[in-house]
Design a protein around this motif. Structure first.
Motif: not given
Length: 198
Positions: A31, A33-34, A38, A46, A67, A75, A143, A174
């Motif tokens: 997670g 990149t997420t 956020a 990215r 995925k 990132d 996460n 997220r």
């Protein structure tokens, strides 16, 4: 609806005199990149590429059937903390073959948020070991996926073989509000640690 070319870029104010760097790290598919997306006030940079059949033999997709991409460089996101200070977020690739790049990205980092998926806890040992070797202050951030099992902190700390001073935080990356609270808690940890006598 505005086209992508008509969106105004968000530039740093001319008054910004300094910057700090925080790494967002962890194993493949956790997670990172997420989380950078956020937190960032700008559209994050990215470097994701579509996974190929050849990569599927190297990157274990067990438990990650949806995925389809992977970060191949970094990132990057930004938060303007004040008129004088900016925070840069660097998300690292999670696979071992990208570790030479990870070491370059870690130089000058104030600290690192190490994302962990407790469904695959064994995948994070190498990243945590790298952070300890580099002597980068870090926090473990669990996460919270929909099917993440809950573990008592003492049990998780023992499973990860963490030193007592390493905080364990949790966040659904997220959720931008939860992601920002995670960052606040981490920076508070870094600040408190800097005030403690060595």
């Amino acid at each position: 609806m505005a086209s992508a070319s008509s969106v105004e870029p968000v530039y740093l104010p001319d008054t910004v005199q300094g910057a700090v760097k925080i790494l967002v790290t962890g194993p493949f598919g956790v997670g990172k990149t997420t989380l950078v997306g956020a937190l960032s006030e700008i559209a994050p940079l990215r470097t994701e590429e579509t996974m190929t059949e050849a990569g599927a033999e190297v990157d274990d997709l067990t438990g990650r059937p949806l995925k389809t991409t992977t970060t191949v460089a970094l990132d990057f996101g930004r938060i303007t903390l004040s008129e004088q200070l900016a925070l840069y977020l660097f998300g690292t690739p999670g696979q071992q073959r990208f570790w030479p790049l990870w070491e370059d990205l870690s130089r000058g980092a104030l600290g690192a948020i190490a994302l962990v998926d407790t469904r695959r806890i064994e995948e994070c040992f190498d990243v945590l070991g790298l952070l300890e070797e580099q002597r980068i202050p870090f926090a473990v951030a669990v996460n919270v996926f929909p099917d993440t099992p809950e573990h008592p902190e003492e049990e998780l700390r023992a499973a990860l073989d963490l030193l007592p001073g390493v905080p364990i935080l949790s966040c659904d990356v997220r959720d931008p509000d939860a992601a920002h609270q995670l960052l606040v808690d981490f920076v508070d940890h870094l600040y408190t640690g800097a005030l403690e006598p060595s």
